[in-house]
Design a protein around this motif. Structure first.
Motif, PDB file in Angstrom:
ATOM      1  N   LEU A 218      51.164  23.437  43.755  1.00  0.00           N
ATOM      2  CA  LEU A 218      51.357  22.803  42.234  1.00  0.00           C
ATOM      3  C   LEU A 218      51.249  21.066  42.426  1.00  0.00           C
ATOM      4  N   ARG A 219      51.547  20.687  43.678  1.00  0.00           N
ATOM      5  CA  ARG A 219      51.382  19.099  43.866  1.00  0.00           C
ATOM      6  C   ARG A 219      49.922  18.921  44.295  1.00  0.00           C
ATOM      7  N   ARG A 220      49.368  19.773  44.699  1.00  0.00           N
ATOM      8  CA  ARG A 220      47.976  19.346  44.867  1.00  0.00           C
ATOM      9  C   ARG A 220      47.172  19.284  43.861  1.00  0.00           C
ATOM     10  N   GLN A 221      47.509  20.282  42.954  1.00  0.00           N
ATOM     11  CA  GLN A 221      46.594  20.494  41.661  1.00  0.00           C
ATOM     12  C   GLN A 221      47.362  19.148  40.673  1.00  0.00           C
ATOM     13  N   LEU A 222      48.450  18.709  40.782  1.00  0.00           N
ATOM     14  CA  LEU A 222      48.757  17.570  40.161  1.00  0.00           C
ATOM     15  C   LEU A 222      48.116  16.058  40.756  1.00  0.00           C
ATOM     16  N   THR A 223      48.016  16.092  42.113  1.00  0.00           N
ATOM     17  CA  THR A 223      47.459  14.855  42.767  1.00  0.00           C
ATOM     18  C   THR A 223      45.970  15.110  42.156  1.00  0.00           C
ATOM     19  N   ARG A 224      45.211  15.988  42.261  1.00  0.00           N
ATOM     20  CA  ARG A 224      43.785  16.178  41.676  1.00  0.00           C
ATOM     21  C   ARG A 224      43.708  15.530  40.402  1.00  0.00           C
ATOM     22  N   ALA A 225      44.475  16.197  39.671  1.00  0.00           N
ATOM     23  CA  ALA A 225      44.570  15.715  38.011  1.00  0.00           C
ATOM     24  C   ALA A 225      44.926  14.188  38.052  1.00  0.00           C
ATOM     25  N   ASP A 226      45.865  13.741  38.692  1.00  0.00           N
ATOM     26  CA  ASP A 226      46.224  12.253  38.523  1.00  0.00           C
ATOM     27  C   ASP A 226      44.757  11.427  39.010  1.00  0.00           C
ATOM     28  N   GLU A 227      44.045  11.960  39.815  1.00  0.00           N
ATOM     29  CA  GLU A 227      43.025  11.189  40.338  1.00  0.00           C
ATOM     30  C   GLU A 227      42.024  11.215  39.252  1.00  0.00           C
ATOM     31  N   THR A 228      41.642  12.491  38.705  1.00  0.00           N
ATOM     32  CA  THR A 228      40.716  12.492  37.668  1.00  0.00           C
ATOM     33  C   THR A 228      41.052  11.437  36.307  1.00  0.00           C
ATOM     34  N   ALA A 229      42.466  11.734  36.049  1.00  0.00           N
ATOM     35  CA  ALA A 229      42.922  10.978  34.867  1.00  0.00           C
ATOM     36  C   ALA A 229      42.825   9.462  35.138  1.00  0.00           C
TER      37      ALA A 229
END
Length: 284
Positions: A218-229
């Protein structure tokens, strides 16, 4: 008397609010993101797509089914709900629309016959939202969105997403879905119960592709989302300050340009791939 409190002259960080759809659109094609969410008035779009109509009908029928008392959630009633929800938008003609309506009736009836639909979901088309952080620091963005269905099993939430596409999903797709992961995080925060399991239910084949997330995944997905955001917010802010729209939101052309909703407003997409017919993405 002045307001009591502390003021150290530091402005709080603005949290970027995102949905899985916004993140996915920007990752796929920044130009399409701009045309969808930023340009006003909204640029010219294509007409309805038959595969989208089909998917919406199935989703709406299953939602309506779970609004019924458990003893009325029968295969026959499920099929009837498809007929009630049906429309012909995007299909070649009435004959093709009739063919796929009958398919959808069968899909939904068999889904109800072979799956336990007696329990009441925690949420149907439930909007979930939560401030999150990819690391141990303060929240950096707000993730939100509408989950198709949220069940509760053994004290934990389960995110369920219906699929009606040509290909049945697998465990890898379920685990790699950013949307499902973000729904799991937001649902856990919104409903205050743990959520690790996500499932893709392919209604045409009855396939259920499931994955169990860990805190690390889940943290990996949040990191990816944070970068795109962060990237899309910077581009948006620069555009508002007078930056060049085409430079900040370049077209990322691919075969998807054939069926992009904004193809009529995107010369780059028109040159990249031939136009698809509105029924071309239906399963054969």
């Amino acid at each position: 008397m002045g307001q009591l409190g502390f003021d150290f002259g530091v402005q709080p960080k603005r949290l970027t609010k995102v949905t899985p759809a916004r993140l996915s659109t920007f990752d796929d094609c920044p130009r399409r993101y701009r045309l969808t969410y930023l340009d006003r008035p909204t640029p010219q779009r294509t007409g309805a797509w038959a595969h989208s109509t089909l998917g919406a009908v199935v989703h709406n029928a299953l939602r309506a089914l779970f609004d019924l008392p458990a003893d009325r959630r029968t295969p026959e009633r499920a099929a009837a709900l498809v007929t009630e929800q049906w429309n012909d938008a995007g299909f070649l003609d009435a004959a093709q629309a009739h063919q796929y309506r009958e398919r959808a009736r069968q899909w939904v009836a068999e889904y109800v016959e072979h799956n336990d639909v007696s329990g009441d979901p925690v949420g149907l088309e439930r909007w979930v939202s939560a401030p999150v952080s990819a690391g141990d620091g303060p929240p950096s963005l707000i993730v939100e969105g509408r989950a198709d269905r949220i069940d509760e099993r053994d004290g934990e939430l389960v995110i369920i997403d219906y699929k009606t596409g040509r290909k049945a999903p697998d465990e890898y797709e379920a685990r790699g879905s950013q949307a499902l992961a973000l729904y799991a995080v937001a649902a856990a925060r919104t409903l205050r119960r743990p959520c690790h399991r996500v499932e893709l239910h392919h209604v045409p084949t009855g396939t259920v592709a499931a994955a169990e997330h860990t805190p690390e995944s889940l943290r990996r997905q949040l990191t990816r989302a944070d970068e795109t955001a962060a990237e899309l917010q910077t581009a948006t802010d620069t555009l508002e300050a007078g930056g060049d729209a085409d430079t900040l939101f370049p077209a990322r052309t691919s075969r998807r340009c054939s069926w992009c909703d904004f193809r009529p407003s995107c010369p780059a997409g028109q040159q990249a791939a031939p136009a698809a017919r509105s029924w071309d993405l239906l399963a054969p």
